[in-house]
Design an enzyme around this catalytic site. Structure first.
Site, mmCIF file in Angstrom:
data_model
loop_
_atom_site.group_PDB
_atom_site.id
_atom_site.type_symbol
_atom_site.label_atom_id
_atom_site.label_comp_id
_atom_site.label_asym_id
_atom_site.label_seq_id
_atom_site.Cartn_x
_atom_site.Cartn_y
_atom_site.Cartn_z
ATOM 1 N N LYS A 69 11.770 -2.864 12.672
ATOM 2 C CA LYS A 69 10.576 -2.018 12.459
ATOM 3 C C LYS A 69 9.346 -2.661 13.096
ATOM 4 O O LYS A 69 8.509 -1.983 13.697
ATOM 5 C CB LYS A 69 10.341 -1.787 10.967
ATOM 6 C CG LYS A 69 8.995 -1.141 10.613
ATOM 7 C CD LYS A 69 8.926 0.291 11.069
ATOM 8 C CE LYS A 69 7.612 1.033 10.921
ATOM 9 N NZ LYS A 69 6.567 0.630 10.081
ATOM 10 N N HIS A 98 9.563 -2.109 16.736
ATOM 11 C CA HIS A 98 9.232 -0.690 16.940
ATOM 12 C C HIS A 98 7.720 -0.521 17.048
ATOM 13 O O HIS A 98 7.202 0.141 17.942
ATOM 14 C CB HIS A 98 9.793 0.153 15.782
ATOM 15 C CG HIS A 98 9.196 1.533 15.691
ATOM 16 N ND1 HIS A 98 7.923 1.763 15.192
ATOM 17 C CD2 HIS A 98 9.682 2.748 16.050
ATOM 18 C CE1 HIS A 98 7.659 3.057 15.255
ATOM 19 N NE2 HIS A 98 8.704 3.680 15.766
ATOM 20 N N ASN A 99 7.000 -1.127 16.116
ATOM 21 C CA ASN A 99 5.547 -0.987 16.129
ATOM 22 C C ASN A 99 4.921 -1.670 17.344
ATOM 23 O O ASN A 99 3.944 -1.162 17.897
ATOM 24 C CB ASN A 99 4.947 -1.550 14.840
ATOM 25 C CG ASN A 99 5.177 -0.623 13.659
ATOM 26 O OD1 ASN A 99 6.149 0.124 13.642
ATOM 27 N ND2 ASN A 99 4.295 -0.661 12.688
ATOM 28 N N GLU A 140 5.334 0.649 20.059
ATOM 29 C CA GLU A 140 4.377 1.740 19.827
ATOM 30 C C GLU A 140 2.985 1.360 20.369
ATOM 31 O O GLU A 140 2.330 2.166 21.036
ATOM 32 C CB GLU A 140 4.337 2.007 18.317
ATOM 33 C CG GLU A 140 3.295 2.990 17.839
ATOM 34 C CD GLU A 140 3.254 3.029 16.300
ATOM 35 O OE1 GLU A 140 4.326 3.113 15.657
ATOM 36 O OE2 GLU A 140 2.143 2.961 15.749
ATOM 37 N N SER A 187 9.593 4.411 9.516
ATOM 38 C CA SER A 187 8.569 4.879 10.450
ATOM 39 C C SER A 187 8.470 6.388 10.428
ATOM 40 O O SER A 187 9.466 7.087 10.242
ATOM 41 C CB SER A 187 8.863 4.423 11.878
ATOM 42 O OG SER A 187 7.861 4.935 12.743
HETATM 43 P P1 NBP Z 1 -0.513 1.499 -0.433
HETATM 44 O O1 NBP Z 1 -0.107 0.496 0.552
HETATM 45 O O2 NBP Z 1 -1.901 2.011 -0.406
HETATM 46 O O3 NBP Z 1 -0.201 0.923 -1.904
HETATM 47 C C1 NBP Z 1 -0.588 1.635 -3.062
HETATM 48 C C2 NBP Z 1 0.484 1.533 -4.119
HETATM 49 O O4 NBP Z 1 0.713 0.160 -4.469
HETATM 50 C C3 NBP Z 1 0.075 2.232 -5.398
HETATM 51 O O5 NBP Z 1 1.208 2.851 -5.935
HETATM 52 C C4 NBP Z 1 -0.402 1.077 -6.260
HETATM 53 O O6 NBP Z 1 -0.347 1.355 -7.641
HETATM 54 C C5 NBP Z 1 0.603 0.033 -5.903
HETATM 55 N N1 NBP Z 1 0.263 -1.340 -6.303
HETATM 56 C C6 NBP Z 1 -0.645 -2.201 -5.804
HETATM 57 BR BR1 NBP Z 1 -1.818 -1.813 -4.468
HETATM 58 N N2 NBP Z 1 -0.651 -3.387 -6.404
HETATM 59 C C7 NBP Z 1 0.297 -3.299 -7.353
HETATM 60 C C8 NBP Z 1 0.777 -4.204 -8.312
HETATM 61 N N3 NBP Z 1 0.297 -5.452 -8.393
HETATM 62 N N4 NBP Z 1 1.724 -3.774 -9.162
HETATM 63 C C9 NBP Z 1 2.216 -2.542 -9.083
HETATM 64 N N5 NBP Z 1 1.828 -1.632 -8.155
HETATM 65 C C10 NBP Z 1 0.870 -2.008 -7.300
HETATM 66 O O7 NBP Z 1 0.493 2.757 -0.395
HETATM 67 P P2 NBP Z 1 1.102 3.570 0.865
HETATM 68 O O8 NBP Z 1 0.085 3.858 1.909
HETATM 69 O O9 NBP Z 1 1.857 4.694 0.264
HETATM 70 O O10 NBP Z 1 2.137 2.553 1.514
HETATM 71 C C11 NBP Z 1 3.211 1.982 0.759
HETATM 72 C C12 NBP Z 1 3.933 0.995 1.640
HETATM 73 O O11 NBP Z 1 4.500 1.694 2.743
HETATM 74 C C13 NBP Z 1 3.043 -0.081 2.244
HETATM 75 O O12 NBP Z 1 3.750 -1.295 2.312
HETATM 76 C C14 NBP Z 1 2.765 0.422 3.632
HETATM 77 O O13 NBP Z 1 2.463 -0.623 4.535
HETATM 78 C C15 NBP Z 1 4.075 1.098 3.955
HETATM 79 N N6 NBP Z 1 4.009 2.127 4.983
HETATM 80 C C16 NBP Z 1 2.972 2.991 5.063
HETATM 81 C C17 NBP Z 1 2.950 3.970 6.032
HETATM 82 C C18 NBP Z 1 1.828 4.945 6.110
HETATM 83 O O14 NBP Z 1 1.806 5.757 7.056
HETATM 84 N N7 NBP Z 1 0.901 4.954 5.149
HETATM 85 C C19 NBP Z 1 4.009 4.080 6.930
HETATM 86 C C20 NBP Z 1 5.067 3.206 6.824
HETATM 87 C C21 NBP Z 1 5.041 2.251 5.840
HETATM 88 P P3 NBP Z 1 -1.613 2.007 -8.404
HETATM 89 O O15 NBP Z 1 -1.548 3.456 -8.124
HETATM 90 O O16 NBP Z 1 -1.369 1.659 -9.815
HETATM 91 O O17 NBP Z 1 -2.843 1.350 -7.826
#
Ligand code: NBP
Length: 478
Positions: A183, A186-187, A190, A128
């Site tokens: 987690k 937590h949400n 939140e 988080s």
């Molecule tokens: P995203 O959730 O937007 O995912 C994008 C990533 O997933 C890219 O690296 C993409 O690769 C890869 N990907 C996908 Br989509 N399908 C794939 C596949 N079949 N094989 C390999 N790679 C694949 O990214 P994020 O916002 O950085 O979040 C990452 C994780 O962290 C998520 O589970 C999210 O829920 C969690 N999270 C996010 C936050 C936040 O604030 N954003 C906070 C806490 C947790 P590519 O570049 O090749 O398309």
């Protein structure tokens, strides 16, 4: 290989997490399905530490020292399974796969079991703090085996946020899905915190008659007291912001429809399964849902009801003070419910979660970080068996001292037609728990009447049924 850790999935979260590891002195192997993202990371931030750019899964695995530790930061759901299946065959016994995405804990349990049978440690980690937290120190909630934490813990402790007393905001939560479960809750908390703050804002605006700027000032002053928290702080920021285009308060030009990604909903779904009354979290999820039903709202617009008439002067200021009491009391209830849900999950899945430790690692880095959490930590540290936060002496005294004002606020809201589902649900929970007798006795009578569901008596043991359709005599049923 020489990299102590690897990160695959280099969107915002993965990239920032990789940089956080590198900035803390670890050699980090980085990989992304689309290699342009890997190249961009090394090009832009390569000077922050030691990165090894891997173009293929084979290169990535080869870059890691053994036992390997690799973090998956891809989209939750099917992509996570796809990536696990891509890497697992390349790994050796004892290696650790870490899923840092927002997975559902049931998925994490399934994946952990499957990989355990293949000799691989799988660690579902709740993270988080958003993008900013991933880069500068998130609150980290790892599940998985104790062995895996021995290998991974020291790295997580380095990159995690640090509480005021210097302790890292991470701890081994418990086996398999425990980290993602915590987690999730937590949400849920939140969501409840945000809803309560929104209700406080609405009351200050419509009943106290304050402007957004004045409300921002009020929240800023609350933020120096017992409500000191990240969410109160950013609320003041949002409320004091002016839309540059129209010059209006920003909050007035944003459509009043709240969206959600689903972790609040999961919390409530699981709470229903476990039989835990998380009414505050549920009302927060429903309030977002209600806000989004434009058709229902349009159809109801002409229904009769009071229009709030703002108070003035000293009355308004006195009301604002009462709202602070109501907000604080309702917040105590939200956390009471959330921690009850963690305890229930821990018992159901035999996770043995240390509730004090959970409160401790939420003190910094995460969205619900707050001074308040240090008090929850202290309450559970002093009495780990504490059945409810409301049975902690200090919280009981505080909520007791707030309850008159809390009632006055909910009553005034009802009188003036301002919806306060969070405040009201929290107050009903409080009154429900402290009630000497609940009308549940009548509910049981009804159930026995139409379904012969039986009831228990107050004066002797056993189950009973009354012959409602006959002579209304009572039979013992066991
Ligand atoms: P995203 O959730 O937007 O995912 C994008 C990533 O997933 C890219 O690296 C993409 O690769 C890869 N990907 C996908 Br989509 N399908 C794939 C596949 N079949 N094989 C390999 N790679 C694949 O990214 P994020 O916002 O950085 O979040 C990452 C994780 O962290 C998520 O589970 C999210 O829920 C969690 N999270 C996010 C936050 C936040 O604030 N954003 C906070 C806490 C947790 P590519 O570049 O090749 O398309």
């Amino acid at each position: 290989g020489t990299a102590q850790i690897g990160v695959t999935g280099l969107a915002v979260m993965g990239r920032n997490l990789a940089r956080n590891f590198a900035r803390n002195g670890f050699t980090v192997a980085v990989h992304n399905r689309t290699t342009a993202k890997t190249d961009a990371l090394v090009k832009e931030f390569g000077d922050e530490g030691t990165f090894i750019a891997a173009r293929t899964p084979e290169e990535f695995v080869a870059a890691l020292e053994r036992p390997r530790r690799l973090v998956i930061m891809v989209k939750a759901g099917d992509p996570t399974d796809a990536v696990i299946e891509e890497f697992a065959p390349l790994l050796d016994e004892g290696d650790v796969i870490i899923d840092g995405g927002n997975a559902h804990f049931e998925d994490t349990r399934r994946r952990e079991k499957d990989l355990r049978e293949r000799g691989i440690h799988f660690v579902g980690v709740g993270i988080s703090g958003g993008e900013e937290g991933a880069l500068n120190g998130p609150s980290i909630m790892p599940g998985g085996s104790t062995r895996s934490y021995e290998s991974l813990g020291p790295l997580l402790e380095k990159i995690a946020a640090k509480a005021k007393d210097g302790t890292p905001c991470t701890t081994h939560i418990g086996p398999d899905g425990a980290g993602h479960y915590v987690k999730m809750v937590h949400n849920g908390i939140e969501y409840a915190d945000m809803q309560l703050i929104a209700e406080a804002y609405d009351l200050l605006r419509r009943v106290a008659g304050y402007s957004p700027a004045k409300i921002a000032e009020t929240f800023r002053s609350w933020n120096t007291g017992r409500l000191d928290s990240y969410l109160i702080e950013i609320t003041a920021e949002v409320l004091s912001h002016t839309d540059p285009e129209t010059g209006k308060p920003f909050v007035d030009i944003v459509q009043d429809r709240a969206e959600q990604k689903g972790t609040g909903r999961w919390t409530v779904q699981i709470a229903l399964d476990l039989g835990v009354p998380v009414s505050g979290i549920a009302e927060a999820v429903f309030a977002r849902s209600l806000s989004g039903h434009a058709d229902l709202r349009e159809a109801a617009r002409d229904l009769p009801g009071p229009t709030a008439t703002p108070l003035a002067g000293a009355e308004a200021a006195a009301f604002a003070d009462r709202v602070e009491q109501a907000l604080y009391a309702s917040k105590i209830v939200s956390y009471t419910q959330g921690f009850h849900q963690i305890r229930a999950g821990s018992e159901t899945y035999d996770w043995k979660i240390d509730l004090g430790a959970v409160a401790a690692i939420w003190r910094a880095g995460c969205i619900i970080r707050a001074a308040f959490l240090d008090r929850i930590r202290a309450a559970y540290d002093a009495r780990p068996e504490l059945v409810s936060l409301l049975s902690d002496q200090q919280f009981a005294e505080e909520i007791g001292a707030a309850q008159d004002d809390w009632r006055a606020v909910v009553a005034e809201a009802v009188r003036q037609g301002v919806p306060t589902p969070g405040f009201a649900a929290a107050l009903s929970y409080y009154d429900g728990l402290r009630a000497d007798r609940l009308p549940a006795a009548l509910t049981q009578g009804q159930r026995d009447f139409f379904g012969a569901h039986t009831y228990r008596r107050t004066d002797r043991a056993g189950s009973f049924h009354t012959l409602w359709g006959g002579d209304r005599s009572e039979t013992a049923t066991g």
